[in-house]
Design an enzyme around this catalytic site. Structure first.
Site, PDB file in Angstrom:
ATOM      1  CD  GLU A  27      -6.107   2.667  -0.719  1.00 12.20           C
ATOM      2  OE1 GLU A  27      -5.061   2.107  -0.338  1.00 12.20           O
ATOM      3  OE2 GLU A  27      -6.684   3.568  -0.087  1.00 12.20           O
ATOM      4  CG  ASP A  33      -4.345   5.504   0.159  1.00 12.02           C
ATOM      5  OD1 ASP A  33      -3.553   4.547   0.060  1.00 12.02           O
ATOM      6  OD2 ASP A  33      -5.105   5.676   1.137  1.00 12.02           O
ATOM      7  CD  GLU A  36      -7.966   1.642   2.023  1.00  8.78           C
ATOM      8  OE1 GLU A  36      -7.051   0.820   2.154  1.00  8.78           O
ATOM      9  OE2 GLU A  36      -7.901   2.801   2.465  1.00  8.78           O
ATOM     10  CG  HIS A  65      -9.577   6.746   3.479  1.00  8.10           C
ATOM     11  ND1 HIS A  65      -8.683   7.661   3.003  1.00  8.10           N
ATOM     12  CD2 HIS A  65      -9.034   5.529   3.214  1.00  8.10           C
ATOM     13  CE1 HIS A  65      -7.640   7.027   2.507  1.00  8.10           C
ATOM     14  NE2 HIS A  65      -7.818   5.722   2.600  1.00  8.10           N
ATOM     15  CG  HIS A 114      -7.827   7.757   6.963  1.00  4.34           C
ATOM     16  ND1 HIS A 114      -8.615   6.631   6.968  1.00  4.34           N
ATOM     17  CD2 HIS A 114      -6.646   7.366   6.463  1.00  4.34           C
ATOM     18  CE1 HIS A 114      -7.932   5.613   6.484  1.00  4.34           C
ATOM     19  NE2 HIS A 114      -6.726   6.032   6.178  1.00  4.34           N
ATOM     20  CG  ASP A 169      -2.035   0.954   1.207  1.00  7.65           C
ATOM     21  OD1 ASP A 169      -1.898   1.998   0.537  1.00  7.65           O
ATOM     22  OD2 ASP A 169      -3.056   0.697   1.869  1.00  7.65           O
TER      23      ASP A 169
HETATM   24 MN    MN Z   1      -3.761   2.801   1.104  1.00  6.31          MN
HETATM   25 MN    MN Z   2      -6.428   4.258   1.936  1.00  6.23          MN
END
Ligand code: MN
Ligand code: MN
Length: 299
Positions: free
Chosen positions: A284, A97, A190, A157, A165, A86
């Site tokens: 994600e 992200d 995600e 998010h 976030h 990630d």
């Molecule tokens: Mn992530």
């Molecule tokens: Mn994330």
């Protein structure tokens, strides 16, 4: 409202994340040391002109999230494992992200496919004004139709400038209590799927931290350390290894973190593991939802 400048920086961050994931696919192999892997991935992001929105997370098997290699980490990618990588890239605070899962055991292909497909279907469904709960419903149904469970206490998010976030949650199940609609914003979608119980719990181990902003005097003994990290990170997460270059640094940095914690200036992100020790897959992407359009920045 997102300005044109914000959108172009979000797209640039997404482009770097996309290229980095391609690099990740070639670099993750059984036997590779996770410390050098993390350093290489982060270096790649920087070389492409991005900055690190958070330390690269490497989640092996039932570790779902929030593990980044520590100073002197001797861990390696095990044979027959599944590995989640990630990554977070930012350009002037505008964040991408993104994550993927790689399997070194054909037995887990179905789990990866369930997760990958749930993300694809969720993204196909997104349009301005769509309900977050509906995205959750699609993710849950897709994962279940493949015979697996979504992880309910991990979610997508909202993202804001320098904030990973935002507080907006995009659930990975049909959460009817979530009344958010996606509009004029940036969101990470995600899904996490597992063959375990469908929940994660926190370990005592912490490898990722961030600093809280402060409105008062910082004790002298940690002021230099606090100011250095805060000026670099602005509240974004960091890894202890970023600030440790030698064994003597390691002691000092760990002591400083303890002091920051005592003064309630430190946020800790404990390692998250599947409760039933199930295997976990994650994919994600980051999307921009404007009034008229949806732009997937990381794909
Ligand atoms: Mn992530
Ligand atoms: Mn994330």
């Amino acid at each position: 409202m997102l300005t044109d400048d914000a959108i172009s920086k979000l797209i640039k961050a997404g482009e770097i994340a996309k290229r980095t994931l391609r690099y990740v696919e070639q670099s993750v192999k059984p036997g590779v040391g996770i410390l050098s892997l993390a350093n290489d991935i982060e270096k790649y992001i920087l070389e492409l002109g991005g900055e690190l929105a958070f330390p690269v997370n490497i989640g092996i098997n039932s570790v779902a999230a929030h593990y980044t290699p520590v100073y002197n980490d001797s861990g390696i990618i095990p044979d027959g494992s599944i590995v989640k990588i990630d990554i977070g890239v930012h350009v002037d605070g505008y964040i991408a992200d993104a994550a993927l899962t790689i399997s070194f055991n054909p037995v887990y292909e179905g789990l990866l496919e369930a997760t990958r497909r749930s993300l694809e279907k969720a993204i196909e469904f997104i349009k301005p004004g769509v309900k977050a709960s509906e995205i959750g419903r699609i993710i849950e149904n897709t994962i279940k139709s493949h015979g697996y469970k979504p992880i309910k206490n991990l979610s997508g998010h909202g993202i804001e400038r320098y904030v990973i976030h935002s507080g907006v949650i995009i659930p990975n199940y049909h959460d009817v209590l979530n009344i958010h609609r996606l509009n004029n914003g940036v969101y990470a979608i995600e899904p996490f799927a597992t063959n375990g119980v469908g929940l994660v719990s926190e370990l005592n181990q912490v490898t990722i931290y961030s600093l809280k902003a402060h409105g008062r005097r910082i004790p002298d003994n940690i002021k230099v350390f606090y100011d250095k990290i805060y000026s670099e990170r602005q509240g974004l997460p960091f890894a202890e290894r970023w600030y440790i270059k030698s064994d003597s640094d390691a002691e000092n940095v760990r002591e400083a973190l303890i002091t920051l914690k005592k003064h309630k200036l430190l946020v800790e992100y404990p390692v998250l593991v599947e409760k039933g020790n199930g295997l976990v897959a994650q994919f994600e992407h980051t999307v921009i939802v404007t009034q008229k359009d949806v732009i997937v920045t990381t794909n």
